[in-house]
Scaffold this active site. Structure first.
Site, PDB file in Angstrom:
ATOM      1  N   HIS A 130       0.813  -1.216   0.000  1.00 27.66           N
ATOM      2  CA  HIS A 130       0.000   0.000   0.000  1.00 27.66           C
ATOM      3  C   HIS A 130       0.848   1.268   0.000  1.00 27.66           C
ATOM      4  O   HIS A 130       0.325   2.365  -0.202  1.00 27.66           O
ATOM      5  CB  HIS A 130      -0.992  -0.008   1.168  1.00 27.66           C
ATOM      6  CG  HIS A 130      -0.416   0.214   2.522  1.00 27.66           C
ATOM      7  ND1 HIS A 130      -0.032  -0.810   3.351  1.00 27.66           N
ATOM      8  CD2 HIS A 130      -0.163   1.354   3.211  1.00 27.66           C
ATOM      9  CE1 HIS A 130       0.420  -0.319   4.490  1.00 27.66           C
ATOM     10  NE2 HIS A 130       0.348   0.999   4.433  1.00 27.66           N
ATOM     11  N   ASP A 160       0.271  -7.571   1.311  1.00 27.95           N
ATOM     12  CA  ASP A 160       0.648  -6.178   1.563  1.00 27.95           C
ATOM     13  C   ASP A 160       2.163  -6.034   1.602  1.00 27.95           C
ATOM     14  O   ASP A 160       2.720  -5.361   2.476  1.00 27.95           O
ATOM     15  CB  ASP A 160       0.032  -5.634   2.847  1.00 27.95           C
ATOM     16  CG  ASP A 160       0.143  -4.110   2.918  1.00 27.95           C
ATOM     17  OD1 ASP A 160       0.192  -3.486   1.848  1.00 27.95           O
ATOM     18  OD2 ASP A 160       0.208  -3.558   4.033  1.00 27.95           O
ATOM     19  N   GLY A 252       3.156   6.642   8.280  1.00 30.21           N
ATOM     20  CA  GLY A 252       4.510   6.829   7.770  1.00 30.21           C
ATOM     21  C   GLY A 252       5.446   5.715   8.192  1.00 30.21           C
ATOM     22  O   GLY A 252       6.484   5.508   7.574  1.00 30.21           O
ATOM     23  N   ASN A 253       5.094   4.980   9.260  1.00 28.79           N
ATOM     24  CA  ASN A 253       5.867   3.802   9.654  1.00 28.79           C
ATOM     25  C   ASN A 253       5.623   2.618   8.725  1.00 28.79           C
ATOM     26  O   ASN A 253       6.348   1.623   8.780  1.00 28.79           O
ATOM     27  CB  ASN A 253       5.519   3.359  11.086  1.00 28.79           C
ATOM     28  CG  ASN A 253       6.335   4.055  12.146  1.00 28.79           C
ATOM     29  OD1 ASN A 253       5.796   4.780  12.979  1.00 28.79           O
ATOM     30  ND2 ASN A 253       7.649   3.858  12.121  1.00 28.79           N
ATOM     31  N   SER A 254       4.592   2.712   7.888  1.00 26.78           N
ATOM     32  CA  SER A 254       4.290   1.617   6.961  1.00 26.78           C
ATOM     33  C   SER A 254       5.531   1.208   6.184  1.00 26.78           C
ATOM     34  O   SER A 254       6.190   2.045   5.553  1.00 26.78           O
ATOM     35  CB  SER A 254       3.220   2.054   5.961  1.00 26.78           C
ATOM     36  OG  SER A 254       1.971   2.189   6.565  1.00 26.78           O
ATOM     37  N   GLY A 310      -6.148 -26.516  -1.415  1.00 26.26           N
ATOM     38  CA  GLY A 310      -7.346 -26.911  -2.144  1.00 26.26           C
ATOM     39  C   GLY A 310      -8.542 -27.196  -1.262  1.00 26.26           C
ATOM     40  O   GLY A 310      -9.295 -28.138  -1.527  1.00 26.26           O
ATOM     41  N   VAL A 311      -8.734 -26.404  -0.201  1.00 22.79           N
ATOM     42  CA  VAL A 311      -9.920 -26.541   0.650  1.00 22.79           C
ATOM     43  C   VAL A 311     -10.468 -25.162   0.985  1.00 22.79           C
ATOM     44  O   VAL A 311      -9.735 -24.173   0.964  1.00 22.79           O
ATOM     45  CB  VAL A 311      -9.611 -27.279   1.974  1.00 22.79           C
ATOM     46  CG1 VAL A 311      -9.207 -28.713   1.723  1.00 22.79           C
ATOM     47  CG2 VAL A 311      -8.568 -26.541   2.798  1.00 22.79           C
TER      48      VAL A 311
END
Length: 512
Positions: A130, A160, A252-254, A310-311
């Protein structure tokens, strides 16, 4: 004398050629290594001083000094454009997730900023998806003020995570740690560029592991905390197994670093829980052991290569235990087994309970999702499941995207799950009182309309009670997904009742 000089010159030239050849070979070998392998070579050749924290009174000075140069400021430039789903910053998930008002049609800002972590001296940087997903230009600024323009190598909203690169060598980097060894109560540091400030270090502890908060598959507006229902979990492609910390994290820490007291990277900071949009006690970071695999995929393939069991499944809760007569408290209840998938080949059936993965107890969705997300198609994984009160171990060979279910319509290659995700909405069953009030026998309520989805694009609003999808009555999320399997020519036919009004019928095109 001339003979000795010629011999010496030949020896020097020969040595230079040998060293140069070795360096060329070494560089070629490095290109084929994972980021973790590259770091092991680097730290073997450049051991430096071991970074230790003192016992008793914590001392983070060495860890902070070692890590800060490798955490960079990412500045993003975006062309000004209308916001399809609302204003505010499209950049920082913190704003979208925790209560900042959004207004339709507001112009997006031209710039935004976040953080990233250098994981290789030749300029590879891991950050959040993001942070860079809508960037037209990405500029990276180091703590010593050096600036570089970066390009995106790969990104994926389901994790992300993103990998970007600057054209430089000899850059400082942060040593990769092992998030599996992280303990609740362990001291950690968060390093990044919050609130427009320069490099900032905060300290706290790990307060929880394996947190699922629903932020990746359910963007929210005006809420203090995001979660999702059990039925929705099983149709999501997003993987969440966050490390939770009380180290101060803000906008801003992202994309910044979460490191242990030895200065080892254990997580990528991604979100906070707050009713105001600023720090209120809880932050969440993507475990580095998951991120390692994802960024290696970005570097090698440009995208994530996912293996699938596959479940479809639901976490065991009190309601499910009462409904199905289940005694187990932990585990995942298998709702459906996909035809041709890895689970079907291993003999797993609907109604089984997945209890362990590689011998580790499955307490909830993150325990299975994170482990499988570290693997690729063709990799093997040992699952333990319970049937009729007896446990059995099976070895599965994970399959890739081709094993995901397809609709019966030859004109559409999208699965019902993919169509569901593309609609961009969340649903909850309509109460009996609401059905009686509207004079309907079936219905689900649109509880959320997500930014960027088809519903948002065509103006479908929250509160709409949908009674039929593609001509089939719907009373649950499962019913909606099942009915979407009948989609023809990329058009979903919907019958519903607005909060105030009579029954309406409309077609929602998936391509526009």
């Amino acid at each position: 004398m001339k003979k000795i000089g010629a011999t010496l010159l030949a020896a020097i030239i020969g040595g230079a050629i040998a060293v140069g050849g070795f360096k060329l070979f070494e560089n070629k070998q490095m290109d084929n290594m994972t980021f973790e392998e590259r770091q092991k070579v680097y730290y073997a050749n450049n051991p430096g001083e071991e970074i230790l924290s003192s016992t008793g009174n914590p001392d983070f000075t060495q860890a902070a000094a070692a890590v800060s140069p490798g955490v960079v400021h990412i500045q993003v430039t975006m062309a000004s454009r209308g916001n399809r789903g609302g204003g505010g910053s499209p950049f920082d998930m913190f704003e979208e997730f925790f209560g900042v008002p959004q207004q339709r049609g507001q112009a997006r800002p031209a710039t935004a900023s976040g953080s990233g972590v250098l994981i290789s001296p030749d300029g590879y940087i891991v950050t959040n998806n993001h942070v860079v997903e809508e960037a037209d230009k990405i500029e990276v600024v180091l703590t010593d003020k050096r600036k570089y323009e970066a390009k995106v190598i790969g990104r994926d909203p389901n994790f992300d995570l993103a990998l970007i690169k600057v054209n430089a060598t000899g850059l400082p980097m942060v040593k990769l740690g092992n998030s599996d060894n992280v303990q609740i109560g362990e001291w950690v540091l968060a390093v990044g560029y919050p609130l427009g400030l320069q490099s900032t270090v905060t300290a706290g502890i790990i307060s929880a592991k394996g947190r699922r908060i629903g932020i990746l598959d359910e963007p929210t507006q005006g809420r203090g905390y995001g979660g999702m229902g059990q039925q929705e979990q099983m149709i999501s492609n997003a993987v969440e197994s966050f490390l939770q910390t009380d180290a101060v994290i803000n906008r801003g820490n992202s994309g910044g670093a979460l490191v242990n007291a030895r200065g080892e990277l254990i997580g990528i900071n991604s979100a906070i829980a707050s009713p105001t949009g600023t720090y209120a006690g809880y932050g969440f970071a993507i475990p580095i052991n998951l991120a390692k695999k994802i960024v290696d995929d970005f570097k090698e393939f440009g995208s994530v290569k996912r293996g699938y069991v596959g479940v479809t499944f639901t976490e065991i809760n009190d309601q499910l235990r009462a409904e199905k007569g289940i005694e187990d408290v932990n585990g995942l209840y298998v709702r459906d087994v996909l035809k041709g998938g890895a689970a079907e080949a291993a003999g797993i059936k609907s109604g089984d309970i997945l209890t362990k993965v590689e011998g580790r107890v499955i307490y909830g969705t993150p325990d299975l999702q994170e482990y499988v997300a570290r693997l690729r198609p063709g990799d093997k994984v040992k699952l333990t499941y319970k049937r009729d009160g007896k446990e059995k171990d099976v070895s599965l060979t994970l399959k890739g995207e081709e094993s995901k279910p397809k609709t019966e319509d030859a004109e559409s290659s999208a699965s019902a799950t993919e169509i569901f995700n593309k609609l961009g909405a969340s649903f909850v069953p309509a109460s009996n009182a609401r059905k009686q009030e509207l004079g309907i026998k079936s219905g689900v309520v649109v509880s959320q309309v997500h930014r960027g989805g088809v519903f948002e694009y065509f103006g479908v609003e929250r509160g709409l009670v949908i009674t039929e999808v593609n001509g089939k009555p719907v009373n649950s999320v499962d019913d909606v997904e099942s009915a979407l399997g009948s989609t023809r020519r990329n058009i979903v036919r919907i019958t519903g009742v607005p909060e105030r009004g009579s029954t309406v019928q409309f077609n929602v095109p998936l391509k526009y």
